[in-house]
Design a protein around this motif. Structure first.
Motif, PDB file in Angstrom:
ATOM      1  N   ILE A  12       0.428  -0.882   0.295  1.00 59.58           N
ATOM      2  CA  ILE A  12      -0.083   0.254  -0.018  1.00 59.58           C
ATOM      3  C   ILE A  12       0.646   1.443   0.212  1.00 59.58           C
ATOM      4  O   ILE A  12       0.769   2.355  -0.484  1.00 59.58           O
ATOM      5  CB  ILE A  12      -0.761  -0.151   0.939  1.00 59.58           C
ATOM      6  CG1 ILE A  12      -1.368  -1.140   1.073  1.00 59.58           C
ATOM      7  CG2 ILE A  12      -2.055   0.806   1.161  1.00 59.58           C
ATOM      8  CD1 ILE A  12      -2.821  -1.656  -0.164  1.00 59.58           C
ATOM      9  N   THR A  19      -3.016   7.045  -7.403  1.00 59.61           N
ATOM     10  CA  THR A  19      -4.209   6.273  -7.058  1.00 59.61           C
ATOM     11  C   THR A  19      -4.412   5.564  -5.898  1.00 59.61           C
ATOM     12  O   THR A  19      -6.033   5.564  -5.554  1.00 59.61           O
ATOM     13  CB  THR A  19      -2.692   4.490  -7.533  1.00 59.61           C
ATOM     14  OG1 THR A  19      -2.615   4.359  -8.413  1.00 59.61           O
ATOM     15  CG2 THR A  19      -3.928   3.298  -6.837  1.00 59.61           C
ATOM     16  N   LYS A  20      -4.166   6.406  -5.047  1.00 57.24           N
ATOM     17  CA  LYS A  20      -4.609   6.220  -3.448  1.00 57.24           C
ATOM     18  C   LYS A  20      -5.040   7.539  -3.453  1.00 57.24           C
ATOM     19  O   LYS A  20      -6.996   6.861  -2.805  1.00 57.24           O
ATOM     20  CB  LYS A  20      -3.625   6.567  -2.168  1.00 57.24           C
ATOM     21  CG  LYS A  20      -3.041   5.089  -2.175  1.00 57.24           C
ATOM     22  CD  LYS A  20      -1.650   5.481  -1.271  1.00 57.24           C
ATOM     23  CE  LYS A  20      -0.593   5.843  -1.585  1.00 57.24           C
ATOM     24  NZ  LYS A  20       0.049   5.378  -0.633  1.00 57.24           N
ATOM     25  N   PHE A  23      -8.836   5.203  -4.977  1.00 56.94           N
ATOM     26  CA  PHE A  23      -9.234   4.669  -4.027  1.00 56.94           C
ATOM     27  C   PHE A  23     -10.419   5.454  -3.477  1.00 56.94           C
ATOM     28  O   PHE A  23     -11.505   4.863  -2.701  1.00 56.94           O
ATOM     29  CB  PHE A  23      -8.034   4.018  -2.923  1.00 56.94           C
ATOM     30  CG  PHE A  23      -8.323   2.654  -1.913  1.00 56.94           C
ATOM     31  CD1 PHE A  23      -9.015   1.876  -2.142  1.00 56.94           C
ATOM     32  CD2 PHE A  23      -8.443   3.642  -0.736  1.00 56.94           C
ATOM     33  CE1 PHE A  23      -9.073   1.310  -1.216  1.00 56.94           C
ATOM     34  CE2 PHE A  23      -8.204   2.847   0.388  1.00 56.94           C
ATOM     35  CZ  PHE A  23      -9.084   1.570   0.561  1.00 56.94           C
ATOM     36  N   SER A  54      -0.936  -2.694   4.824  1.00 57.38           N
ATOM     37  CA  SER A  54      -0.393  -2.186   4.841  1.00 57.38           C
ATOM     38  C   SER A  54       0.794  -1.923   6.264  1.00 57.38           C
ATOM     39  O   SER A  54       1.431  -0.659   6.499  1.00 57.38           O
ATOM     40  CB  SER A  54      -1.075  -0.550   5.018  1.00 57.38           C
ATOM     41  OG  SER A  54      -2.461  -0.851   6.368  1.00 57.38           O
ATOM     42  N   PHE A 123      -5.403   6.193   4.020  1.00 62.90           N
ATOM     43  CA  PHE A 123      -4.487   7.140   2.579  1.00 62.90           C
ATOM     44  C   PHE A 123      -3.563   8.252   3.637  1.00 62.90           C
ATOM     45  O   PHE A 123      -2.314   8.143   3.148  1.00 62.90           O
ATOM     46  CB  PHE A 123      -5.372   8.317   2.116  1.00 62.90           C
ATOM     47  CG  PHE A 123      -5.000   9.083   1.338  1.00 62.90           C
ATOM     48  CD1 PHE A 123      -4.433   8.444  -0.488  1.00 62.90           C
ATOM     49  CD2 PHE A 123      -5.290  10.039   2.427  1.00 62.90           C
ATOM     50  CE1 PHE A 123      -4.373   9.884  -0.297  1.00 62.90           C
ATOM     51  CE2 PHE A 123      -4.749  11.220   1.125  1.00 62.90           C
ATOM     52  CZ  PHE A 123      -4.350  11.261   0.291  1.00 62.90           C
ATOM     53  N   THR A 126      -0.330   6.062   4.624  1.00 59.34           N
ATOM     54  CA  THR A 126       0.518   5.673   3.801  1.00 59.34           C
ATOM     55  C   THR A 126       0.985   6.279   2.624  1.00 59.34           C
ATOM     56  O   THR A 126       1.492   5.999   2.265  1.00 59.34           O
ATOM     57  CB  THR A 126      -0.496   4.580   2.800  1.00 59.34           C
ATOM     58  OG1 THR A 126      -1.101   4.770   2.372  1.00 59.34           O
ATOM     59  CG2 THR A 126      -0.183   3.766   4.712  1.00 59.34           C
ATOM     60  N   THR A 127       0.253   7.769   2.819  1.00 53.87           N
ATOM     61  CA  THR A 127       0.504   8.227   1.924  1.00 53.87           C
ATOM     62  C   THR A 127       1.818   9.410   2.277  1.00 53.87           C
ATOM     63  O   THR A 127       1.569  10.565   3.357  1.00 53.87           O
ATOM     64  CB  THR A 127      -0.347   9.521   1.735  1.00 53.87           C
ATOM     65  OG1 THR A 127      -0.876   8.588   0.322  1.00 53.87           O
ATOM     66  CG2 THR A 127       0.051   9.992   0.013  1.00 53.87           C
ATOM     67  N   ASP A 233       0.121  -0.108  -9.666  1.00 58.66           N
ATOM     68  CA  ASP A 233      -1.109   0.974  -9.635  1.00 58.66           C
ATOM     69  C   ASP A 233      -1.965   0.501 -10.975  1.00 58.66           C
ATOM     70  O   ASP A 233      -3.086   0.608 -10.651  1.00 58.66           O
ATOM     71  CB  ASP A 233      -0.540   2.193  -9.666  1.00 58.66           C
ATOM     72  CG  ASP A 233       0.026   2.241  -8.875  1.00 58.66           C
ATOM     73  OD1 ASP A 233       0.018   3.699  -7.724  1.00 58.66           O
ATOM     74  OD2 ASP A 233       1.567   2.724  -9.145  1.00 58.66           O
TER      75      ASP A 233
END
Length: 293
Positions: A12, A19-20, A23, A54, A123, A126-127, A233
């Motif tokens: 993740i 991409t997230k 999502f 994740s 999101f 993990t970002t 992705d």
């Protein structure tokens, strides 16, 4: 790191921020497509593997504790008092009756909160904020707006850390921040006044830093970090597209309903049980600190 991002080596985390973002939009659309609590519950359970992938299970559970308060209130209050309810399901002490239609509405709202909350937690945690800003600029979002998103994710942990420092400083000056609720309200001013001042000072410092780095200068902006759409992705986006088409078909063409009274009652008791565990854990921690102190 001044953000809610938690570094991990997971699938993740390797996904592109764009991409997230797609999502999260997919989850929001999916949660509003279904009015059936059973389908909402399936969607929620289907997101748990992403939490496992994740490698943020503990952080996820801690983050969702706050949402459980809203879920318990919605399930309980709407289940009893919502005027759309007509069919009695079961009765608790005091003659309060949970009705089927009310529980359906409450369950849909509650599961929707949990579903969107889960997507948001995945999101954010993990970002990397810088990756998000770069991804937005690749979508031709103005640099200033991208920076607003970046600073928003970074300012929350900064304020939380400063609030903790202020609270500890005021405790050192004999301010009782662990008194009863009325005393705590009276002590808000000596806590929030320095916090606001510190926040404004940091914002002022940030404006100087931005000017020193020619933030307002026109031209191509560069970054030390780089994002790129990979085959992972494309696979993830393809899977979301297939699921979205399936959901649209089930929502508009089939009109299926899997909800039963037993499912609603089980969901209500499960929410109560989880909330009870959270409360017991909180009380145990406070008692342990008090006894240890």
């Amino acid at each position: 790191m001044n953000s809610l991002y938690i570094a991990r080596e997971s699938m993740i985390h390797r996904l592109d921020p764009r991409t997230k973002i797609l999502f999260v939009l997919f989850i929001v659309i999916s949660s509003f497509l279904f009015k059936d609590p059973a389908m909402q519950l399936i969607l929620l359970i289907g997101m748990f593997p992403l939490v496992l992938l994740s490698k943020l299970v503990k952080q996820y559970l801690m983050s969702m504790q706050f949402l459980m308060l809203f879920v318990v209130l919605i399930m309980t209050i709407h289940g009893i008092y919502n005027p759309i309810g007509e069919t009695p399901v079961f009765e608790i002490f005091g003659g309060l009756t949970f009705k089927y239609e009310s529980l359906v509405y409450a369950s849909v709202m509650s599961f929707r909160i949990l579903v969107i909350g889960t997507a948001a937690v995945i999101f954010v945690m993990t970002t990397h904020p810088s990756d998000l800003a770069i991804a937005l600029m690749k979508w031709k979002v103005p640099h200033s707006i991208a920076f607003m998103f970046l600073s928003t994710f970074q300012i929350i942990p900064i304020i939380a850390r400063e609030a903790k420092i202020v609270m500890e400083a005021q405790q050192a000056r004999c301010l009782d921040v662990k008194a009863n609720i009325f005393e705590r309200v009276k002590h808000l001013v000596p806590l929030f006044a320095p916090l606001f001042i510190i926040t404004f000072v940091k914002v002022h410092q940030l404006s100087y830093v931005l000017e020193c780095r020619a933030f307002s200068r026109n031209g191509v902006k560069t970054s030390l970090r780089e994002t790129k759409i990979s085959s992972l992705d494309y696979m993830f986006i393809s899977g979301m597209l297939v699921l979205l088409l399936t959901e649209l078909y089930l929502s508009f063409a089939q009109q299926i309903s899997l909800t039963t009274s037993n499912l609603l009652v089980s969901s209500l008791f499960a929410v109560w049980a989880v909330f009870f565990i959270v409360i017991v854990k909180f009380v145990y921690k406070k008692v342990s600190v008090f006894i240890g102190g």
